[in-house]
Design an enzyme around this catalytic site. Sequence first.
Site, PDB file in Angstrom:
ATOM      1  N   ALA A  16     -78.567 -46.948  -4.116  1.00  0.00           N
ATOM      2  CA  ALA A  16     -79.021 -47.685  -2.939  1.00  0.00           C
ATOM      3  C   ALA A  16     -79.935 -48.842  -3.318  1.00  0.00           C
ATOM      4  CB  ALA A  16     -79.732 -46.736  -1.975  1.00  0.00           C
ATOM      5  N   ARG A  26     -77.566 -62.115  -4.556  1.00  0.00           N
ATOM      6  CA  ARG A  26     -76.359 -62.929  -4.387  1.00  0.00           C
ATOM      7  C   ARG A  26     -76.544 -63.983  -3.310  1.00  0.00           C
ATOM      8  NH1 ARG A  26     -71.313 -58.567  -4.610  1.00  0.00           N
ATOM      9  NH2 ARG A  26     -71.708 -57.840  -6.744  1.00  0.00           N
ATOM     10  N   SER A  45     -78.893 -47.260 -11.867  1.00  0.00           N
ATOM     11  CA  SER A  45     -77.523 -47.526 -11.420  1.00  0.00           C
ATOM     12  C   SER A  45     -76.490 -46.657 -12.141  1.00  0.00           C
ATOM     13  CB  SER A  45     -77.193 -49.010 -11.636  1.00  0.00           C
ATOM     14  OG  SER A  45     -76.045 -49.382 -10.920  1.00  0.00           O
ATOM     15  N   CYS A  49     -73.340 -37.989  -9.533  1.00  0.00           N
ATOM     16  CA  CYS A  49     -72.234 -37.071  -9.242  1.00  0.00           C
ATOM     17  C   CYS A  49     -71.420 -36.753 -10.489  1.00  0.00           C
ATOM     18  CB  CYS A  49     -71.324 -37.669  -8.178  1.00  0.00           C
ATOM     19  SG  CYS A  49     -72.140 -37.951  -6.594  1.00  0.00           S
ATOM     20  N   VAL A  86     -93.930 -45.636  -8.152  1.00  0.00           N
ATOM     21  CA  VAL A  86     -94.690 -46.086  -6.988  1.00  0.00           C
ATOM     22  C   VAL A  86     -95.307 -44.856  -6.333  1.00  0.00           C
ATOM     23  CG1 VAL A  86     -94.579 -47.198  -4.740  1.00  0.00           C
ATOM     24  CG2 VAL A  86     -93.254 -48.128  -6.648  1.00  0.00           C
ATOM     25  N   TYR A 430     -44.057 -39.946   2.201  1.00  0.00           N
ATOM     26  CA  TYR A 430     -43.288 -38.771   1.762  1.00  0.00           C
ATOM     27  C   TYR A 430     -42.414 -39.125   0.567  1.00  0.00           C
ATOM     28  CZ  TYR A 430     -39.263 -35.724   1.288  1.00  0.00           C
ATOM     29  OH  TYR A 430     -38.281 -34.933   0.762  1.00  0.00           O
TER      30      TYR A 430
END
Length: 457
Positions: A16, A26, A45, A49, A86, A430
Amino acid sequence: MTASLERLVVIGCDAAGMSAASQARRRRPAADLRIVAFEKGQHVSYSACGIPYLVAGDVSTPDDLVARTPEEFRKLDIDLRLGCEVVGISLPSRSVTVRSGERTYDEPFDQLVIATGGVPARPDVPGADADGIHGVQTLEDGIRLLSFLEDRAPKRAVVVGAGYIGLEMAEAMIRRGLEVTLIDAADQPMRTLDPDMAGLVANALRDLGVDLRLSCRLSGFSSDAGRVTAVRTDAGTLSADVVILGLGTKPNSALAADAGIAVGASGGIVVDRRQRTSAEGVWAAGDCVEVHHLISQRPTAIALGTHANKQGRAAGINIGGGYATFPGVVGTAVSKICSHEVARTGLTTAEALGAGFEVFSAVTESTTRAGYFPGALPITTKLIAERTTGRLLGAQIVGQEGAAKRIDALAVALWHGMTVEEMTGLDLSYAPPFAPVWDPVLIAARKTAEQLARLRP
């Protein structure tokens, strides 16, 4: 630095936080926006998972889990500071307090992104600080566990918690050749499933050789010379050379709450569709925030990298002067335990009842390919629908290879408020190597619609 230069501070540098920083950069160059990002660890970064698959050996090195290195972000004129925690936010002074080693200092901000992630649940029991007890929340955690396994060569593992991480870590231990015991205080694994579908998962675990102990409460750990030797439970003592904690996470929102920023009943930071918090110029994204569940219409907390990336992107676009929103979630998730795949989306039966729906559900059996085609494997699908309207409320799948990703079609149906009757006409692909002529999703929708129709006057 000129007087007009705006300052963006980002707290937390995983999915995030760095999505927000990158999107803001950007749209606004360094001459217009100064970005400082603080990360208390040494990695940024990365795919948390992927940690179970690193431990299992599917992923070769920790670096393979890193999407972007600190150097890559610094080339974007993002002042990335590692090993910096922090510890406080001051809204009146528009600054954060940072601890770096022995030094503590304040960093000013005009805009702030809180992306502090989740806090892993740690058991408050005797002996929980023994050597050999591992969480797997961060990449550093995964590296430490991998080093422990390679250096100590343990034989017996106990995994505490039978949710997604617990199941994935049980698989990793099995594949490394350890004897694995998996314990959970609940009477089923994966509480995000209905009991009947969770029963299929329990059977799959036992078939793999996992000693699954349900309704088994952790009471403490035993150790020798500081090293864990056993897990104590209300049902007896289990020998262990290594312990993996998979007890889930909760939103890491304490920093925001201490600053007076609104936190919801779920424990997550309250944000609007643009990821704005209750404080002017303060944004939040990722596992630390509360999200809107589109089916229950209630706030909830769901820790997933998919949401974190989307929320961070939205925050960064908005900070950069654009417009973006994160509309909410339907609760889609997948997992794998060796050859078995598990998926779910929407509400469980209990959740649907709790949200005030009148519920009907149906379970269907099928195969992942045409029955005559080599490699056709079983798949069980459960649909949960609103009894009066037939609107899909949730779905669960347990099967083998080719089963889990079918949940995506069901998630799209949920997102658009389809009924099970409408779903029977979906134009799904299919070919015998990929599906029966009636895909399992279509079979489930048809069977559920037919049973619902028989219930109506």
